[in-house]
Motif scaffolding. Sequence first.
Motif, short mmCIF file in Angstrom:
data_model
loop_
_atom_site.label_atom_id
_atom_site.label_comp_id
_atom_site.label_asym_id
_atom_site.label_seq_id
_atom_site.Cartn_x
_atom_site.Cartn_y
_atom_site.Cartn_z
N UNK A 117 -4.57 -8.04 6.78
CA UNK A 117 -5.72 -7.67 7.61
C UNK A 117 -5.24 -6.84 8.81
N UNK A 118 -4.13 -7.27 9.42
CA UNK A 118 -3.63 -6.54 10.59
C UNK A 118 -3.19 -5.13 10.19
N UNK A 119 -2.72 -4.96 8.97
CA UNK A 119 -2.35 -3.61 8.48
C UNK A 119 -3.61 -2.78 8.25
N UNK A 120 -4.60 -3.41 7.64
CA UNK A 120 -5.87 -2.72 7.35
C UNK A 120 -6.49 -2.19 8.65
N UNK A 121 -6.39 -3.00 9.72
CA UNK A 121 -7.01 -2.62 11.00
C UNK A 121 -6.37 -1.38 11.62
N UNK A 122 -5.18 -1.01 11.11
CA UNK A 122 -4.50 0.17 11.66
C UNK A 122 -4.86 1.45 10.89
N UNK A 123 -5.88 1.36 10.04
CA UNK A 123 -6.35 2.55 9.32
C UNK A 123 -5.86 2.57 7.89
N UNK A 124 -6.47 3.48 7.07
CA UNK A 124 -6.22 3.47 5.62
C UNK A 124 -4.77 3.78 5.23
N UNK A 125 -4.10 4.61 6.03
CA UNK A 125 -2.73 4.97 5.64
C UNK A 125 -1.81 3.75 5.70
N UNK A 126 -1.90 3.02 6.81
CA UNK A 126 -1.09 1.79 6.94
C UNK A 126 -1.69 0.69 6.07
N UNK A 127 -3.03 0.68 5.96
CA UNK A 127 -3.71 -0.31 5.12
C UNK A 127 -3.28 -0.21 3.67
N UNK A 175 -7.43 -4.76 -11.23
CA UNK A 175 -6.86 -4.45 -9.92
C UNK A 175 -7.84 -3.72 -9.04
N UNK A 176 -7.52 -3.70 -7.75
CA UNK A 176 -8.31 -2.94 -6.78
C UNK A 176 -7.36 -2.09 -5.95
N UNK A 177 -7.89 -0.99 -5.44
CA UNK A 177 -7.17 -0.27 -4.40
C UNK A 177 -8.14 -0.03 -3.26
N UNK A 178 -8.16 -1.00 -2.33
CA UNK A 178 -9.10 -0.95 -1.21
C UNK A 178 -8.35 -0.80 0.11
N UNK A 179 -7.03 -0.83 0.05
CA UNK A 179 -6.19 -0.77 1.25
C UNK A 179 -6.51 -1.92 2.21
N UNK A 180 -6.95 -3.03 1.63
CA UNK A 180 -7.28 -4.24 2.40
C UNK A 180 -6.63 -5.43 1.69
N UNK A 181 -6.69 -6.62 2.32
CA UNK A 181 -6.07 -7.79 1.66
C UNK A 181 -6.68 -8.15 0.31
N UNK A 182 -7.84 -7.57 -0.03
CA UNK A 182 -8.38 -7.80 -1.37
C UNK A 182 -7.36 -7.36 -2.43
N UNK A 183 -6.61 -6.31 -2.12
CA UNK A 183 -5.58 -5.84 -3.07
C UNK A 183 -4.51 -6.92 -3.29
N UNK A 184 -4.19 -7.67 -2.23
CA UNK A 184 -3.21 -8.76 -2.38
C UNK A 184 -3.81 -9.85 -3.25
N UNK A 185 -5.10 -10.14 -2.99
CA UNK A 185 -5.75 -11.25 -3.70
C UNK A 185 -5.90 -10.96 -5.19
N UNK A 186 -6.27 -9.73 -5.54
CA UNK A 186 -6.51 -9.42 -6.96
C UNK A 186 -5.21 -9.02 -7.65
N UNK A 187 -4.49 -8.06 -7.06
CA UNK A 187 -3.35 -7.44 -7.77
C UNK A 187 -2.14 -8.37 -7.84
N UNK A 188 -1.94 -9.20 -6.80
CA UNK A 188 -0.79 -10.11 -6.87
C UNK A 188 -1.24 -11.53 -7.22
N UNK A 189 -1.98 -12.19 -6.31
CA UNK A 189 -2.33 -13.59 -6.59
C UNK A 189 -3.20 -13.71 -7.84
N UNK A 228 2.45 -3.14 -1.50
CA UNK A 228 3.14 -4.44 -1.46
C UNK A 228 2.68 -5.33 -2.62
N UNK A 229 1.38 -5.26 -2.94
CA UNK A 229 0.88 -6.10 -4.05
C UNK A 229 1.58 -5.70 -5.35
N UNK A 230 1.80 -4.40 -5.52
CA UNK A 230 2.39 -3.91 -6.77
C UNK A 230 3.91 -4.14 -6.78
#
Length: 267
Positions: free
Chosen positions: A139-149, A71-85, A155-157
């Motif tokens: 990606x749109x969540x990530x762009x709003x900063x780490x807290x929202x990212x 798993x990753x915790x990057x607060x970016x869509x990489x978390x969706x790609x690794x942790x879920x998909x 969500x992945x978890x």
Amino acid sequence: MSRNIVVTGAGSGIGEMAAKLVVERGDVAIGLDLKNAEFEVDLSNQDSIAQVVEQVSAKYGTVDGVIANAGTQTNSPLDLKVNYFGAVDTVRAFLPLLQKSENARVAITASGASLQPTDTNLVQLLLDDKREEAIEYGKSLQEQGPEIGYTNYSASKRAIATWVRRVAPTDEFAASGIGINAVGPGVVATPMTTELLSTEEGRALAFGAMPAPYNGALRPEDVADVLVFLVSGLNRSMTGQIIYIDGGFDSIRRGEDIWHAPKSMDQ
Ligand SMILES: NC(=O)c1ccc[n+]([C@@H]2O[C@H](COP(=O)([O-])OP(=O)(O)OC[C@H]3O[C@@H](n4cnc5c(N)ncnc54)[C@H](O)[C@@H]3O)[C@@H](O)[C@H]2O)c1
């Protein structure tokens, strides 16, 4: 008889410990990771997963258990790609090999984060396998900063824990004799959290978000022990469970009554 257990994320932290404990039990650990493992794979890439399944199949023939832990915790869509998909794709890609085993088991490392408030629209996109839409949204969540990212991680978890409960009783798993469960760790001292736990401020942030009145931060073995049990032959009937190993966070978060009118997690 010795069992062949695939462990993803075996190069570090919880996965490294799980692989060690598998071997200590007298079973065979087949380590997968980006690096520092027997097989190199990028679990965010379906072709790379297909390739590694071929390699494992050629070398080992059968697989009795999969611990999908990377798993990753990057607060970016990489978390969706690794942790879920990545986790879903790994489990599905190993299914033909698991089906050859008498006692196949799957265990996934979800997180206490699955209990935190998250964006249910994003969770739904993941569960509906709308990959591109989910990544764009993330990606749109990530762009709003780490807290929202961070919603990418929570969500992945939430999605992977939901997926486990969804598929466990189906023909694909239960009727094929394949048990599938997840663990939901609280804060674990691994390379993923080293920086966060190194300052007073970071520790306050971590335990503010996930209080652990019982014994505080976990050690990797506190999680790995449960993962290894879940994929062992000892676990004959448990399936579809999310086992929170969290120093008490789940009982604080969901309260004492999880049977009647459960509290919404998302307000
Ligand atoms: N540390 C914590 O506090 C904590 C809490 C709850 C859940 N978790 C979960 O536990 C699992 C293990 O994390 P950890 O704490 O041991 O962290 P870690 O960073 O020590 O280990 C994660 C491993 O996953 C591997 N990985 C990441 N992306 C990959 C990819 N694309 N392909 C293949 N391997 C990849 C990394 O290379 C690394 O070896 C993760 O799923 C994490 O989300 C950790």
